[in-house]
Design a protein around this motif. Structure first.
Motif, PDB file in Angstrom:
ATOM      1  N   VAL A   1      46.843  33.178  28.831  1.00  0.00           N
ATOM      2  CA  VAL A   1      47.646  32.348  27.920  1.00  0.00           C
ATOM      3  C   VAL A   1      47.418  32.787  26.482  1.00  0.00           C
ATOM      4  O   VAL A   1      48.361  32.890  25.688  1.00  0.00           O
ATOM      5  CB  VAL A   1      47.292  30.857  28.092  1.00  0.00           C
ATOM      6  N   CYS A   2      46.163  33.061  26.151  1.00  0.00           N
ATOM      7  CA  CYS A   2      45.840  33.492  24.794  1.00  0.00           C
ATOM      8  C   CYS A   2      46.490  34.840  24.472  1.00  0.00           C
ATOM      9  O   CYS A   2      46.900  35.081  23.333  1.00  0.00           O
ATOM     10  CB  CYS A   2      44.328  33.585  24.611  1.00  0.00           C
ATOM     11  N   ARG A   3      46.581  35.708  25.453  1.00  0.00           N
ATOM     12  CA  ARG A   3      47.237  37.000  25.215  1.00  0.00           C
ATOM     13  C   ARG A   3      48.707  36.807  24.847  1.00  0.00           C
ATOM     14  O   ARG A   3      49.213  37.444  23.922  1.00  0.00           O
ATOM     15  CB  ARG A   3      47.133  37.876  26.470  1.00  0.00           C
ATOM     16  N   ILE A   4      49.381  35.940  25.591  1.00  0.00           N
ATOM     17  CA  ILE A   4      50.789  35.648  25.267  1.00  0.00           C
ATOM     18  C   ILE A   4      50.888  35.062  23.870  1.00  0.00           C
ATOM     19  O   ILE A   4      51.732  35.455  23.053  1.00  0.00           O
ATOM     20  CB  ILE A   4      51.375  34.676  26.310  1.00  0.00           C
ATOM     21  N   ASP A   5      50.035  34.092  23.607  1.00  0.00           N
ATOM     22  CA  ASP A   5      49.992  33.417  22.319  1.00  0.00           C
ATOM     23  C   ASP A   5      49.785  34.416  21.171  1.00  0.00           C
ATOM     24  O   ASP A   5      50.523  34.422  20.180  1.00  0.00           O
ATOM     25  CB  ASP A   5      48.846  32.405  22.376  1.00  0.00           C
ATOM     26  N   LEU A   6      48.786  35.281  21.315  1.00  0.00           N
ATOM     27  CA  LEU A   6      48.475  36.259  20.267  1.00  0.00           C
ATOM     28  C   LEU A   6      49.562  37.309  20.130  1.00  0.00           C
ATOM     29  O   LEU A   6      49.831  37.793  19.026  1.00  0.00           O
ATOM     30  CB  LEU A   6      47.126  36.920  20.554  1.00  0.00           C
ATOM     31  N   LEU A   7      50.181  37.679  21.242  1.00  0.00           N
ATOM     32  CA  LEU A   7      51.278  38.636  21.188  1.00  0.00           C
ATOM     33  C   LEU A   7      52.422  38.093  20.332  1.00  0.00           C
ATOM     34  O   LEU A   7      52.977  38.812  19.497  1.00  0.00           O
ATOM     35  CB  LEU A   7      51.774  38.952  22.604  1.00  0.00           C
ATOM     36  N   VAL A   8      52.745  36.809  20.519  1.00  0.00           N
ATOM     37  CA  VAL A   8      53.797  36.182  19.711  1.00  0.00           C
ATOM     38  C   VAL A   8      53.371  36.101  18.246  1.00  0.00           C
ATOM     39  O   VAL A   8      54.122  36.455  17.331  1.00  0.00           O
ATOM     40  CB  VAL A   8      54.135  34.777  20.252  1.00  0.00           C
TER      41      VAL A   8
END
Length: 408
Positions: free
Chosen positions: A225-232
């Motif tokens: 989830v954090c990866r998606i969040d940071l990617l955005v």
């Protein structure tokens, strides 16, 4: 569905809003003015570096249940925590000074009812206190909403301005996918390095670990989830940075810091008319003020976390309750008030020392993450080859900067 997605990406958007301040605006504009859009690739590279560092901090916390400060204390001992505290206090003073001054100048540009110097002081003090009140007496939900509105305005205005000055798809794609450094014999390398290093902030990336706690992300299962969040979040940062490079490459760039932003706005008036000038000033103000809010809210977490190790009998609460501690509240007030002194006083030699320490910190963080997140204790949650490669390049890149700037 939309509200669930927004809940996922909020901490990443907070990182984006906090990491973009007056200095980042100026660096991207100066780089674009000196080298053109041929260096758009450097903005992407800088975003990837900060993505890897922030992902590493979050990974450590989610797997171990500790903050990264806890990890540093356990692995490196109390002497390092004292060194980090000195760095944190210096960083906080000078970043706070820059944000108060920049906010004051940006507000005065919108409401020019005082002499410029008096406007900077009066509006700077007022906005610092308004920011303090918002983060101190409002809850995290209010902080999210105010930051969300701010980043929405700054992103829309700056990207719209860049689109109105669009250089064409061909030059844009060349600058994005064909790495080159114009004027390599002159100052081309210097500006490219500054652009890469300036994307996404420095110490503010630690804020992410505390913000994901607020969102109840507490286990290794939340890494994806954090990866998606940071990617955005870092995608927003990169797009914003590229937009500023395009603007700087089109409009004559002159001045320093916030003065440069004002000069850019005046230049945009020639290109886009009065409406373009006022829109850009409006967006720049929200970019700077959102950074101030983010720093006022998040950096005291770091201070309180450090105090947990230096004075455990004073501050023994866990990570979830840091914002309720005396050390958090006291540092938050000090952060919003003490840097106001810089509105009248100059500390050139101390600023030089701060710059040296700040430059040396990034390679240390990359090295620490390479060590911490590849240990056997991380088990199946060790960093993958992609993140490790980015961290290694980050280590080499910032070590090179430190060597060239202060040793070589």
């Amino acid at each position: 569905m939309a509200s669930k997605l927004l809940n996922i990406i909020v901490p990443g958007l907070l990182i984006a809003a906090t990491g973009v301040g007056a200095g980042d605006l100026a660096t991207a504009a100066f780089a674009g003015g000196n080298l053109g859009i041929a260096i758009l690739w450097a903005v992407v590279l800088g975003g990837l570096f900060k993505f890897a560092l922030t992902e590493g901090i979050a990974r450590w916390q989610l797997v171990n249940g500790d903050s990264f400060i806890d990890g540093l204390a356990k692995q490196l001992g109390l002497p390092f925590i004292w060194i980090f505290l000195i760095y944190l206090v210096l960083w906080s003073f000078f970043v706070g000074s820059a944000l108060i001054s920049a906010s004051g100048v940006a507000m005065h540009s919108l409401i020019p009812i005082f002499e410029p110097q008096n406007g900077k002081i009066i509006f700077g003090i007022l906005l610092s206190l308004v920011g303090l009140a918002l983060v101190r007496f409002g809850n995290f939900a209010l902080f999210e909403k105010v930051m969300g509105i701010s980043i929405g305005i700054m992103f829309f205005v700056v990207v719209l301005t860049a689109l109105l000055l669009w250089p064409g798809m061909g030059p844009f794609l060349n600058g994005l996918f064909i790495p080159s450094i114009p004027n390599l014999e002159g100052n081309g390398l210097t500006w490219t390095v500054a652009l890469v290093g300036g994307v996404g902030g420095t110490l503010t990336i630690f804020s992410y670990g505390y913000w994901i706690r607020e969102k109840q992300r507490i286990s290794a299962s939340d890494i994806s989830v954090c990866r998606i969040d940071l990617l955005v979040g870092y995608s927003v940062t990169v797009i914003f940075g590229m937009a500023m490079v395009i603007i700087g490459s089109t409009v004559p760039v002159d001045g320093k810091g916030t003065g440069l932003i004002l000069n850019l706005a005046n230049g945009l008036e020639n290109e886009l008319g009065t409406t373009g000038r006022w829109l850009f000033l409006f967006g720049a103000f929200f970019a700077i003020f959102s950074s101030l809010l983010g720093v006022w809210q998040a950096v005291p977490y770091l201070f309180a976390d450090v105090v947990r190790h230096i004075k455990p009998q004073i501050n023994s609460e866990d990570l979830q309750n840091l914002s309720q501690t005396l050390s958090y509240k006291g540092f938050q007030i000090a952060l919003a008030i003490i840097p106001m002194l810089s509105l009248w006083i100059s500390f050139k030699e101390v600023q030089k020392l701060y710059a040296i320490v700040g430059t040396l910190f990034m390679p240390f963080l990359a090295l620490a993450l390479l060590y911490f997140n590849n240990r056997t204790g991380m088990k199946a949650n060790k960093s993958g080859w992609f993140i490790n490669t980015l961290l290694l390049i980050t280590l080499i890149f910032f070590s090179y900067i430190a060597w060239q700037k202060f040793i070589g």
